[in-house]
Design a protein around this motif. Sequence first.
Motif, PDB file in Angstrom:
ATOM      1  N   GLY A 156      41.319  93.861 -35.659  1.00  0.00           N
ATOM      2  CA  GLY A 156      40.280  93.765 -34.640  1.00  0.00           C
ATOM      3  C   GLY A 156      40.720  93.111 -33.348  1.00  0.00           C
ATOM      4  O   GLY A 156      39.875  92.637 -32.576  1.00  0.00           O
ATOM      5  N   ILE A 157      42.022  93.095 -33.072  1.00  0.00           N
ATOM      6  CA  ILE A 157      42.525  92.491 -31.837  1.00  0.00           C
ATOM      7  C   ILE A 157      42.481  93.522 -30.720  1.00  0.00           C
ATOM      8  O   ILE A 157      43.201  94.526 -30.745  1.00  0.00           O
ATOM      9  CB  ILE A 157      43.955  91.966 -32.015  1.00  0.00           C
ATOM     10  CG1 ILE A 157      44.036  91.011 -33.202  1.00  0.00           C
ATOM     11  CG2 ILE A 157      44.430  91.290 -30.738  1.00  0.00           C
ATOM     12  CD1 ILE A 157      43.128  89.802 -33.108  1.00  0.00           C
ATOM     13  N   SER A 158      41.638  93.283 -29.750  1.00  0.00           N
ATOM     14  CA  SER A 158      41.482  94.202 -28.615  1.00  0.00           C
ATOM     15  C   SER A 158      42.302  93.733 -27.428  1.00  0.00           C
ATOM     16  O   SER A 158      42.442  92.534 -27.187  1.00  0.00           O
ATOM     17  CB  SER A 158      40.010  94.297 -28.206  1.00  0.00           C
ATOM     18  OG  SER A 158      39.231  94.837 -29.249  1.00  0.00           O
ATOM     19  N   GLY A 159      42.829  94.687 -26.702  1.00  0.00           N
ATOM     20  CA  GLY A 159      43.449  94.398 -25.420  1.00  0.00           C
ATOM     21  C   GLY A 159      42.408  94.483 -24.318  1.00  0.00           C
ATOM     22  O   GLY A 159      41.200  94.483 -24.585  1.00  0.00           O
ATOM     23  N   PRO A 160      42.851  94.538 -23.070  1.00  0.00           N
ATOM     24  CA  PRO A 160      41.902  94.768 -21.977  1.00  0.00           C
ATOM     25  C   PRO A 160      41.135  96.070 -22.214  1.00  0.00           C
ATOM     26  O   PRO A 160      41.738  97.088 -22.569  1.00  0.00           O
ATOM     27  CB  PRO A 160      42.801  94.866 -20.739  1.00  0.00           C
ATOM     28  CG  PRO A 160      44.069  94.162 -21.131  1.00  0.00           C
ATOM     29  CD  PRO A 160      44.240  94.409 -22.578  1.00  0.00           C
ATOM     30  N   LEU A 161      39.820  96.027 -22.015  1.00  0.00           N
ATOM     31  CA  LEU A 161      38.975  97.180 -22.323  1.00  0.00           C
ATOM     32  C   LEU A 161      38.055  97.513 -21.158  1.00  0.00           C
ATOM     33  O   LEU A 161      37.664  96.629 -20.390  1.00  0.00           O
ATOM     34  CB  LEU A 161      38.110  96.892 -23.561  1.00  0.00           C
ATOM     35  CG  LEU A 161      38.823  96.690 -24.902  1.00  0.00           C
ATOM     36  CD1 LEU A 161      37.812  96.283 -25.971  1.00  0.00           C
ATOM     37  CD2 LEU A 161      39.548  97.965 -25.314  1.00  0.00           C
ATOM     38  N   PRO A 162      37.694  98.792 -21.032  1.00  0.00           N
ATOM     39  CA  PRO A 162      36.642  99.153 -20.085  1.00  0.00           C
ATOM     40  C   PRO A 162      35.329  98.481 -20.500  1.00  0.00           C
ATOM     41  O   PRO A 162      35.157  98.158 -21.677  1.00  0.00           O
ATOM     42  CB  PRO A 162      36.551 100.679 -20.232  1.00  0.00           C
ATOM     43  CG  PRO A 162      37.846 101.084 -20.880  1.00  0.00           C
ATOM     44  CD  PRO A 162      38.246  99.939 -21.743  1.00  0.00           C
ATOM     45  N   PRO A 163      34.399  98.226 -19.578  1.00  0.00           N
ATOM     46  CA  PRO A 163      34.434  98.622 -18.162  1.00  0.00           C
ATOM     47  C   PRO A 163      35.176  97.645 -17.258  1.00  0.00           C
ATOM     48  O   PRO A 163      35.474  97.979 -16.117  1.00  0.00           O
ATOM     49  CB  PRO A 163      32.952  98.663 -17.799  1.00  0.00           C
ATOM     50  CG  PRO A 163      32.337  97.616 -18.657  1.00  0.00           C
ATOM     51  CD  PRO A 163      33.080  97.672 -19.971  1.00  0.00           C
ATOM     52  N   ALA A 164      35.462  96.421 -17.740  1.00  0.00           N
ATOM     53  CA  ALA A 164      36.154  95.460 -16.881  1.00  0.00           C
ATOM     54  C   ALA A 164      37.560  95.931 -16.540  1.00  0.00           C
ATOM     55  O   ALA A 164      38.081  95.625 -15.464  1.00  0.00           O
ATOM     56  CB  ALA A 164      36.203  94.094 -17.563  1.00  0.00           C
ATOM     57  N   PHE A 165      38.183  96.682 -17.442  1.00  0.00           N
ATOM     58  CA  PHE A 165      39.535  97.196 -17.235  1.00  0.00           C
ATOM     59  C   PHE A 165      39.510  98.705 -17.426  1.00  0.00           C
ATOM     60  O   PHE A 165      39.940  99.228 -18.461  1.00  0.00           O
ATOM     61  CB  PHE A 165      40.500  96.528 -18.220  1.00  0.00           C
ATOM     62  CG  PHE A 165      40.611  95.045 -18.038  1.00  0.00           C
ATOM     63  CD1 PHE A 165      41.527  94.501 -17.148  1.00  0.00           C
ATOM     64  CD2 PHE A 165      39.796  94.174 -18.753  1.00  0.00           C
ATOM     65  CE1 PHE A 165      41.635  93.127 -16.972  1.00  0.00           C
ATOM     66  CE2 PHE A 165      39.887  92.804 -18.586  1.00  0.00           C
ATOM     67  CZ  PHE A 165      40.800  92.279 -17.687  1.00  0.00           C
ATOM     68  N   PRO A 166      39.024  99.448 -16.432  1.00  0.00           N
ATOM     69  CA  PRO A 166      38.839 100.893 -16.596  1.00  0.00           C
ATOM     70  C   PRO A 166      40.141 101.672 -16.709  1.00  0.00           C
ATOM     71  O   PRO A 166      40.119 102.847 -17.104  1.00  0.00           O
ATOM     72  CB  PRO A 166      38.080 101.291 -15.332  1.00  0.00           C
ATOM     73  CG  PRO A 166      38.405 100.227 -14.337  1.00  0.00           C
ATOM     74  CD  PRO A 166      38.557  98.970 -15.118  1.00  0.00           C
ATOM     75  N   GLY A 167      41.278 101.046 -16.420  1.00  0.00           N
ATOM     76  CA  GLY A 167      42.550 101.746 -16.535  1.00  0.00           C
ATOM     77  C   GLY A 167      43.069 101.847 -17.951  1.00  0.00           C
ATOM     78  O   GLY A 167      44.077 102.521 -18.186  1.00  0.00           O
ATOM     79  N   PHE A 168      42.396 101.186 -18.887  1.00  0.00           N
ATOM     80  CA  PHE A 168      42.807 101.216 -20.285  1.00  0.00           C
ATOM     81  C   PHE A 168      41.872 102.114 -21.090  1.00  0.00           C
ATOM     82  O   PHE A 168      40.711 102.312 -20.732  1.00  0.00           O
ATOM     83  CB  PHE A 168      42.788  99.811 -20.886  1.00  0.00           C
ATOM     84  CG  PHE A 168      43.852  98.890 -20.351  1.00  0.00           C
ATOM     85  CD1 PHE A 168      45.050  98.720 -21.028  1.00  0.00           C
ATOM     86  CD2 PHE A 168      43.654  98.186 -19.170  1.00  0.00           C
ATOM     87  CE1 PHE A 168      46.029  97.864 -20.548  1.00  0.00           C
ATOM     88  CE2 PHE A 168      44.620  97.332 -18.675  1.00  0.00           C
ATOM     89  CZ  PHE A 168      45.814  97.169 -19.357  1.00  0.00           C
ATOM     90  N   GLU A 169      42.387 102.596 -22.221  1.00  0.00           N
ATOM     91  CA  GLU A 169      41.574 103.403 -23.109  1.00  0.00           C
ATOM     92  C   GLU A 169      40.534 102.534 -23.821  1.00  0.00           C
ATOM     93  O   GLU A 169      40.719 101.326 -23.995  1.00  0.00           O
ATOM     94  CB  GLU A 169      42.452 104.098 -24.164  1.00  0.00           C
ATOM     95  CG  GLU A 169      43.386 105.144 -23.593  1.00  0.00           C
ATOM     96  CD  GLU A 169      44.742 104.603 -23.176  1.00  0.00           C
ATOM     97  OE1 GLU A 169      44.844 103.370 -22.951  1.00  0.00           O
ATOM     98  OE2 GLU A 169      45.691 105.400 -23.071  1.00  0.00           O
ATOM     99  N   ALA A 170      39.448 103.165 -24.244  1.00  0.00           N
ATOM    100  CA  ALA A 170      38.351 102.438 -24.883  1.00  0.00           C
ATOM    101  C   ALA A 170      38.750 101.855 -26.228  1.00  0.00           C
ATOM    102  O   ALA A 170      38.098 100.929 -26.727  1.00  0.00           O
ATOM    103  CB  ALA A 170      37.140 103.355 -25.051  1.00  0.00           C
ATOM    104  N   ASP A 171      39.824 102.369 -26.832  1.00  0.00           N
ATOM    105  CA  ASP A 171      40.274 101.858 -28.125  1.00  0.00           C
ATOM    106  C   ASP A 171      41.562 101.048 -27.997  1.00  0.00           C
ATOM    107  O   ASP A 171      42.302 100.867 -28.962  1.00  0.00           O
ATOM    108  CB  ASP A 171      40.481 102.997 -29.117  1.00  0.00           C
ATOM    109  CG  ASP A 171      41.490 104.038 -28.618  1.00  0.00           C
ATOM    110  OD1 ASP A 171      41.934 103.938 -27.461  1.00  0.00           O
ATOM    111  OD2 ASP A 171      41.813 104.961 -29.400  1.00  0.00           O
ATOM    112  N   ASN A 172      41.837 100.514 -26.815  1.00  0.00           N
ATOM    113  CA  ASN A 172      43.060  99.754 -26.576  1.00  0.00           C
ATOM    114  C   ASN A 172      43.109  98.507 -27.460  1.00  0.00           C
ATOM    115  O   ASN A 172      42.129  97.777 -27.591  1.00  0.00           O
ATOM    116  CB  ASN A 172      43.126  99.348 -25.101  1.00  0.00           C
ATOM    117  CG  ASN A 172      44.404  98.619 -24.757  1.00  0.00           C
ATOM    118  OD1 ASN A 172      45.485  99.025 -25.174  1.00  0.00           O
ATOM    119  ND2 ASN A 172      44.282  97.531 -24.005  1.00  0.00           N
TER     120      ASN A 172
END
Length: 359
Positions: A156-172
Amino acid sequence: PITVTDVTPAPANQGYVGQTLTFSATFAGTLPISYQWYVDKGSGPVAINPASNPSAVSNILTLANLQSSDAGIYSVTAHNSVGDTPSSVSTLTVLTSPAAPAAGTLGALVLTENPVAYWRLNEMDDPSTGVLPAYDASGHNFDGVYGQFTYNGLNGISGPLPPAFPGFEADNTALACLPGNTNSWVTVPPLNLNTNAVTISMWINPAGAVAANSGLFVTRNSANTDAAGLTFGSVVNAGVAELGYVWNSNSPATYGFNSGLYPPLNQWSFVALVVQTNQATMYLYYIDPNTSQPVLNSAVNSIVHSNEMFNVASTIGTDPNAYVARVFNGYIDDVAVLKSAMTSDQLLAQFSKGVGLSG
């Protein structure tokens, strides 16, 4: 009789579809010695036909363009005038590689810069096995290995995620390191750069106070004659740590450099080290949570930088100088290494893509 050094890697190995993987075993005895590799896919060992894979009759078996059908238990038998000697066995698991970066994402932009290696850290398999590969998305096969006490997307460790980081995929997803734990980092193979024009970039999210000189991406041999990389905590004041680096074979003029760059805790920042002949520049970019405006800081160390080899393994999340004592406390994502000095404009473009800045 023949003596044998057990098959390597053993007892288990994992690889991704499309990669190349080798098994090897060393035998000693009366020459000549011949070899035959076997694979057991559930019905007992079957000799691998050298007509389809010529290395099947060598002491080193090469499996190119791995497919799921290659999974199995591998062994080799050596034969000479005295008789036959079997090796130990090694179990191969073939994984589906993480998805390639989608068009228009930060990952796609990073690949246009032709990195030597690019670990997106999007794996969803279990790192506690101690053999899970960290896939190199550059296609140059510098796959790392997750330590058994790391966490990743499976945990469950997420990286930067949209919407704050829209350049990354939603499952990053991202790597999480656990301070004070052995094998709580990713180990990657020697990059063999032999240059003083290098860029190391990544996204980090410090979770709290850190030990001095925690490693973000560091290569270091036992003699410190090859020691280089990006660190965190070269200066620590009341738990607030400064971005740092090491170069010039562990010169105090590098690891003692005061950058004045303090990545904020509990939020994602983009950081980079750019080394050139006569200077090194560190970058720290993030969005101020109070103003929602970008903070773009950098620091320059204007000294001559020699070639570093990177001819030993590197680590993501610690410094090999003191593995356990220097584990980074936090999360790391999208680590890229280039054999070139990126410009500030190129790095700003990557940050802007990640956070959705225009212009």
